[in-house]
Design a protein around this motif. Structure first.
Motif, PDB file in Angstrom:
ATOM      1  N   ALA A 155       0.834  -1.221   0.000  1.00  0.00           N
ATOM      2  CA  ALA A 155       0.000   0.000   0.000  1.00  0.00           C
ATOM      3  C   ALA A 155       0.860   1.260   0.000  1.00  0.00           C
ATOM      4  O   ALA A 155       0.512   2.250  -0.641  1.00  0.00           O
ATOM      5  CB  ALA A 155      -0.937  -0.007   1.205  1.00  0.00           C
ATOM      6  N   VAL A 156       1.982   1.224   0.683  1.00  0.00           N
ATOM      7  CA  VAL A 156       2.888   2.385   0.716  1.00  0.00           C
ATOM      8  C   VAL A 156       3.548   2.564  -0.646  1.00  0.00           C
ATOM      9  O   VAL A 156       3.644   3.669  -1.172  1.00  0.00           O
ATOM     10  CB  VAL A 156       3.941   2.227   1.831  1.00  0.00           C
ATOM     11  CG1 VAL A 156       5.006   3.308   1.751  1.00  0.00           C
ATOM     12  CG2 VAL A 156       3.258   2.239   3.197  1.00  0.00           C
ATOM     13  N   ARG A 157       4.003   1.458  -1.241  1.00  0.00           N
ATOM     14  CA  ARG A 157       4.623   1.538  -2.568  1.00  0.00           C
ATOM     15  C   ARG A 157       3.607   1.992  -3.605  1.00  0.00           C
ATOM     16  O   ARG A 157       3.918   2.769  -4.501  1.00  0.00           O
ATOM     17  CB  ARG A 157       5.247   0.196  -2.940  1.00  0.00           C
ATOM     18  CG  ARG A 157       6.438  -0.158  -2.048  1.00  0.00           C
ATOM     19  CD  ARG A 157       7.271  -1.285  -2.588  1.00  0.00           C
ATOM     20  NE  ARG A 157       6.550  -2.492  -2.939  1.00  0.00           N
ATOM     21  CZ  ARG A 157       6.303  -3.504  -2.110  1.00  0.00           C
ATOM     22  NH1 ARG A 157       6.714  -3.449  -0.851  1.00  0.00           N
ATOM     23  NH2 ARG A 157       5.658  -4.570  -2.526  1.00  0.00           N
ATOM     24  N   ARG A 158       2.374   1.528  -3.480  1.00  0.00           N
ATOM     25  CA  ARG A 158       1.306   1.949  -4.402  1.00  0.00           C
ATOM     26  C   ARG A 158       1.071   3.451  -4.287  1.00  0.00           C
ATOM     27  O   ARG A 158       0.941   4.149  -5.293  1.00  0.00           O
ATOM     28  CB  ARG A 158       0.023   1.176  -4.104  1.00  0.00           C
ATOM     29  CG  ARG A 158      -1.127   1.489  -5.055  1.00  0.00           C
ATOM     30  CD  ARG A 158      -2.344   0.628  -4.717  1.00  0.00           C
ATOM     31  NE  ARG A 158      -2.065  -0.796  -4.813  1.00  0.00           N
ATOM     32  CZ  ARG A 158      -2.133  -1.508  -5.941  1.00  0.00           C
ATOM     33  NH1 ARG A 158      -2.498  -0.936  -7.049  1.00  0.00           N
ATOM     34  NH2 ARG A 158      -1.857  -2.795  -5.938  1.00  0.00           N
ATOM     35  N   ALA A 159       1.047   3.977  -3.081  1.00  0.00           N
ATOM     36  CA  ALA A 159       0.854   5.422  -2.875  1.00  0.00           C
ATOM     37  C   ALA A 159       2.008   6.210  -3.494  1.00  0.00           C
ATOM     38  O   ALA A 159       1.805   7.263  -4.104  1.00  0.00           O
ATOM     39  CB  ALA A 159       0.726   5.736  -1.385  1.00  0.00           C
ATOM     40  N   SER A 160       3.222   5.706  -3.350  1.00  0.00           N
ATOM     41  CA  SER A 160       4.385   6.356  -3.951  1.00  0.00           C
ATOM     42  C   SER A 160       4.256   6.392  -5.464  1.00  0.00           C
ATOM     43  O   SER A 160       4.502   7.419  -6.102  1.00  0.00           O
ATOM     44  CB  SER A 160       5.665   5.633  -3.538  1.00  0.00           C
ATOM     45  OG  SER A 160       6.770   6.174  -4.217  1.00  0.00           O
ATOM     46  N   LEU A 161       3.871   5.276  -6.052  1.00  0.00           N
ATOM     47  CA  LEU A 161       3.699   5.225  -7.503  1.00  0.00           C
ATOM     48  C   LEU A 161       2.610   6.183  -7.970  1.00  0.00           C
ATOM     49  O   LEU A 161       2.759   6.858  -8.984  1.00  0.00           O
ATOM     50  CB  LEU A 161       3.363   3.802  -7.952  1.00  0.00           C
ATOM     51  CG  LEU A 161       4.536   2.851  -7.999  1.00  0.00           C
ATOM     52  CD1 LEU A 161       4.060   1.415  -8.097  1.00  0.00           C
ATOM     53  CD2 LEU A 161       5.463   3.195  -9.147  1.00  0.00           C
TER      54      LEU A 161
END
Length: 162
Positions: free
Chosen positions: A44-50
């Motif tokens: 979820a954190v990586r998705r938000a970054s993307l």
């Protein structure tokens, strides 16, 4: 020679990762810590970054793969190598296009938060591309606006075919 990093200092400084890269360059001991934190961050954190750098996210079937890749150690190590390489980011700002340089096409995402459109001036001035197109897309312009990018590239190649 363009064998060095083609990013510009202005692009990195103004982009979304500028402050982070400057910090990591001043404190290289933080690089492995930041890499480990990224590797362990939940999807979820990586998705938000993307989503912060990638304009087209909701309908892209490849987004899950990008989220996975952003947690892959090889990808993280590649990104981590950007901080110590910051000295090479000015190569394009000092590039002088030689006579006989091949025709060049430059596509830039107007919503690119990593290398903002406002920072593209140095690249355009040095490279003096034969074709320049601003495309409504983020950092992954050719992925996000693949139909328009491909059409622009096809037209460019047809115009410059020998």
């Amino acid at each position: 020679s363009l064998s060095r990093n083609v990013a510009t200092r202005a692009g990195i400084r103004e982009g979304g990762y500028g402050a982070l890269l400057r910090t990591l360059r001043r404190a290289p001991w933080l690089v492995p810590i930041a890499a480990r934190v990224t590797e362990l961050s939940p999807p979820a954190v990586r998705r938000a970054s993307l989503k912060s750098q990638y304009l087209r996210t909701e309908d892209d079937p490849y987004l899950d793969e990008l989220v996975r890749l952003n947690g892959d150690r090889k990808h993280i190590d590649s990104l981590s190598a950007l901080a110590p390489a910051m000295d090479t980011y000015g190569a394009l700002e000092h590039f002088e296009k030689p006579t006989g340089f091949p025709p060049s096409l430059l596509l830039w995402g107007t919503k690119n938060r990593v290398l903002p459109l406002a920072s593209s001036g140095a690249v355009r001035a040095s490279l003096r591309p034969d074709a320049w197109h601003e495309i409504v897309a983020g950092h992954l312009t050719m992925r996000e606006a693949h139909e328009e990018s491909n059409a622009r590239m096809r037209a460019f190649l047809e115009a410059h075919a020998a």
